[in-house]
Design a protein around this motif. Structure first.
Motif, PDB file in Angstrom:
ATOM      1  N   SER A  14     -13.683   9.057 -10.064  1.00  0.00           N
ATOM      2  CA  SER A  14     -13.145   7.723  -9.812  1.00  0.00           C
ATOM      3  C   SER A  14     -11.669   7.647 -10.182  1.00  0.00           C
ATOM      4  CB  SER A  14     -13.945   6.675 -10.591  1.00  0.00           C
ATOM      5  OG  SER A  14     -13.896   6.926 -11.991  1.00  0.00           O
ATOM      6  N   ARG A  18      -8.391   7.148  -7.563  1.00  0.00           N
ATOM      7  CA  ARG A  18      -7.359   6.148  -7.824  1.00  0.00           C
ATOM      8  C   ARG A  18      -5.972   6.768  -7.791  1.00  0.00           C
ATOM      9  NH1 ARG A  18     -10.897   4.295 -12.034  1.00  0.00           N
ATOM     10  NH2 ARG A  18      -9.626   5.382 -13.580  1.00  0.00           N
ATOM     11  N   GLU A  19      -5.827   7.921  -8.441  1.00  0.00           N
ATOM     12  CA  GLU A  19      -4.506   8.558  -8.530  1.00  0.00           C
ATOM     13  C   GLU A  19      -4.037   9.063  -7.174  1.00  0.00           C
ATOM     14  OE1 GLU A  19      -1.201   9.552 -10.915  1.00  0.00           O
ATOM     15  OE2 GLU A  19      -3.019   8.417 -11.426  1.00  0.00           O
ATOM     16  N   SER A  21      -4.991   7.990  -4.233  1.00  0.00           N
ATOM     17  CA  SER A  21      -4.727   6.830  -3.377  1.00  0.00           C
ATOM     18  C   SER A  21      -3.381   6.209  -3.707  1.00  0.00           C
ATOM     19  CB  SER A  21      -5.840   5.790  -3.540  1.00  0.00           C
ATOM     20  OG  SER A  21      -7.087   6.315  -3.151  1.00  0.00           O
ATOM     21  N   THR A  41     -10.366  -3.640  -3.730  1.00  0.00           N
ATOM     22  CA  THR A  41     -10.253  -2.655  -4.809  1.00  0.00           C
ATOM     23  C   THR A  41      -9.311  -1.529  -4.427  1.00  0.00           C
ATOM     24  OG1 THR A  41     -12.060  -1.233  -4.057  1.00  0.00           O
ATOM     25  CG2 THR A  41     -12.654  -3.136  -5.408  1.00  0.00           C
ATOM     26  N   ALA A  42      -8.968  -0.725  -5.448  1.00  0.00           N
ATOM     27  CA  ALA A  42      -8.071   0.414  -5.219  1.00  0.00           C
ATOM     28  C   ALA A  42      -8.715   1.466  -4.331  1.00  0.00           C
ATOM     29  CB  ALA A  42      -7.674   1.040  -6.560  1.00  0.00           C
ATOM     30  N   HIS A  43     -10.053   1.460  -4.223  1.00  0.00           N
ATOM     31  CA  HIS A  43     -10.755   2.463  -3.434  1.00  0.00           C
ATOM     32  C   HIS A  43     -11.019   2.003  -1.995  1.00  0.00           C
ATOM     33  CE1 HIS A  43     -12.573   4.234  -7.395  1.00  0.00           C
ATOM     34  NE2 HIS A  43     -11.311   4.516  -7.235  1.00  0.00           N
ATOM     35  N   SER A 325     -18.212  -0.042 -13.474  1.00  0.00           N
ATOM     36  CA  SER A 325     -17.571  -0.401 -12.220  1.00  0.00           C
ATOM     37  C   SER A 325     -18.639  -0.505 -11.149  1.00  0.00           C
ATOM     38  CB  SER A 325     -16.518   0.649 -11.825  1.00  0.00           C
ATOM     39  OG  SER A 325     -17.132   1.793 -11.251  1.00  0.00           O
TER      40      SER A 325
END
Length: 332
Positions: A14, A18-19, A21, A41-43, A325
Motif C-alpha cells: 500500500s 502511494r509512492e 502514484s 483516494t490516492a489509489h 484502511s
C-alpha cells in the motif's frame, strides 16, 4: 514508467503504490482480493487486478511492464506451511519465469532481514552476510529460499536488472490492525496496546532488533525502480530496539525474562492454536543481525524519515486505535 506491483494491498504494498502514484508512474496493482477503492483516494488512479501468483496465468500480467515490484507474500496460516510455500516460494518462481519469457527489464524484490543467517554479535552486517534464514521457521526458510530463486534468475538471465530490498521489521499506522492479527491473534486485543495499560513490560534477555517505517521502504523501492542500480540493500530506521528503548517507548518499567521460557510459552500457545506464530519464529527474532544501511544511503540516496522507535510507535498507536484502511488486508 508502467510498474507492476504484486501484493499491492498489504503493509508495504500500500505504501509502495502511494509512492509510485505520487511520482506519476502508471501502476498496475495486483492482489488476491481486489479492493473497492473510492475515487477520492490516492489509489483511485491505479489499475487493480485480482491475481493469485501461485496459480493464475502471469504472462499477460507482466507483458509490457517496465519494472516489477514483487511483494506478494503470505505470513499465515502457519499451521499449513504448504499454503504459504505455494504463494511465497512457488509464486515467486512462477513470476520470475513469466518475466524471463517476456523480457521484463527490471525487478525489485522485497526480501527481509529474516533471510539473513543468525549472528552472535551486535556488529552491523552489510549485504554480503549469508542468507540462509534466521531460524527454521517457515517464514525465514521461505525468505532464504526466495534468495536462492533470485540467484538462479540472475544467473540464467544476466540482462534484467535485479534489486533485493532487505528491510527490518516494517510498520505503519494503517497496517497496525493487520499486524496485530497476524502476530498476536485473537488474544491481542487493541486495548492491550494502550500505553496506560502497560505498567510493566517483560522483555526477553538479549532482545534487540531494528524497525523501519513502510513509507521509508516505499521511497527506497521507488528509487530502485527508476535508478540503474542492482544488488541487495538493507533498510532500517535509526536506533536499536532493545529493553531500555522498548520501556521508553511504552512508558513502562521493564524486567528481563529468559528467552527459553518465552520460546516454550509461544510454542505451547501455538500448538493449542491460541497464538498465531510458532516459537521458532521467536528464535529467529533473537538471532537477527543488526544491519548496516550504508549502501542504501550511498546508492539510493536514502535517508529514513522515521527512526525505528517511531516506526514501532506507529504500530502501538494504530493497534490501540483500531487503525486500518479500505484495502482488504488492512481493514480494522
Amino acid at each position: 514508467m508502467r510498474v507492476l506491483v504484486t501484493g499491492a494491498s498489504g503493509n508495504i504494498g500500500s505504501a509502495v503504490v502511494r509512492e509510485l502514484s505520487a511520482a506519476e508512474h502508471e501502476v498496475l496493482a495486483v492482489a488476491r482480493r481486489r479492493p473497492v477503492v473510492p475515487r477520492t483516494t490516492a489509489h483511485s488512479t491505479v489499475e487493480w487486478r485480482c491475481v493469485d501468483v501461485s496459480r493464475d496465468d502471469l504472462d499477460d500480467l507482466v507483458a509490457g511492464v517496465d519494472a516489477v515490484v514483487h511483494l506478494a507474500w503470505k505470513m499465515q496460516p502457519t499451521h499449513r506451511p504448504e499454503e504459504t510455500w505455494a504463494t511465497n516460494a512457488v509464486g515467486t518462481r512462477r513470476l520470475l519465469d513469466a518475466m524471463a519469457r517476456s523480457g521484463t527489464p527490471a525487478l525489485v524484490c522485497v526480501s527481509s532481514v529474516a533471510a539473513y543467517s543468525p549472528v552472535t554479535h551486535d556488529d552491523p552486517v552489510d549485504e554480503t552476510w549469508q542468507t540462509d534464514g534466521a531460524s527454521s521457521a517457515a517464514y525465514c526458510r521461505e525468505k532464504a529460499y526466495v534468495e536462492r530463486i533470485l540467484d538462479a534468475y540472475e544467473a540464467a538471465s544476466p540482462g534484467p536488472r535485479t534489486v533485493r530490498i532487505r528491510p527490518a521489521f516494517v510498520f505503519q499506522r494503517s497496517a497496525a490492525s493487520e499486524q496485530r492479527r497476524i502476530f498476536g491473534g485473537p488474544l491481542a486485543r487493541p486495548a492491550m496496546f494502550e500505553r496506560r495499560r502497560i505498567p510493566v513490560l517483560p522483555v526477553p534477555s538479549g532482545l534487540r532488533f531494528q524497525a523501519v517505517h513502510a513509507g521509508d521502504v516505499a521511497r527506497a523501492v521507488c528509487v530502485a525502480v527508476t535508478r540503474p542500480v542492482s544488488g541487495a540493500y538493507n533498510l532500517a530506521g535509526g536506533g536499536i530496539l532493545d529493553r531500555p528503548a522498548l520501556g521508553e517507548l511504552v512508558g513502562a518499567r521493564t524486567f528481563p525474562v529468559p528467552p527459553r521460557v518465552v520460546r516454550h510459552a509461544i510454542d505451547a500457545a501455538w500448538t493449542l492454536r491460541a497464538a498465531p506464530v510458532p516459537g521458532d519464529l521467536f528464535s529467529g527474532l533473537m538471532g537477527l543481525p543488526i544491519m548496516s544501511t550504508e549502501r542504501a544511503r550511498a546508492d539510493l540516496g536514502w535517508t529514513p524519515q522515521h527512526t525505528g522507535p517511531q516506526a514501532l510507535a506507529a504500530l502501538f498507536e494504530g493497534a490501540a486505535a483500531r487503525a486500518g484502511s479500505g484495502l482488504p488486508p488492512l481493514q480494522p
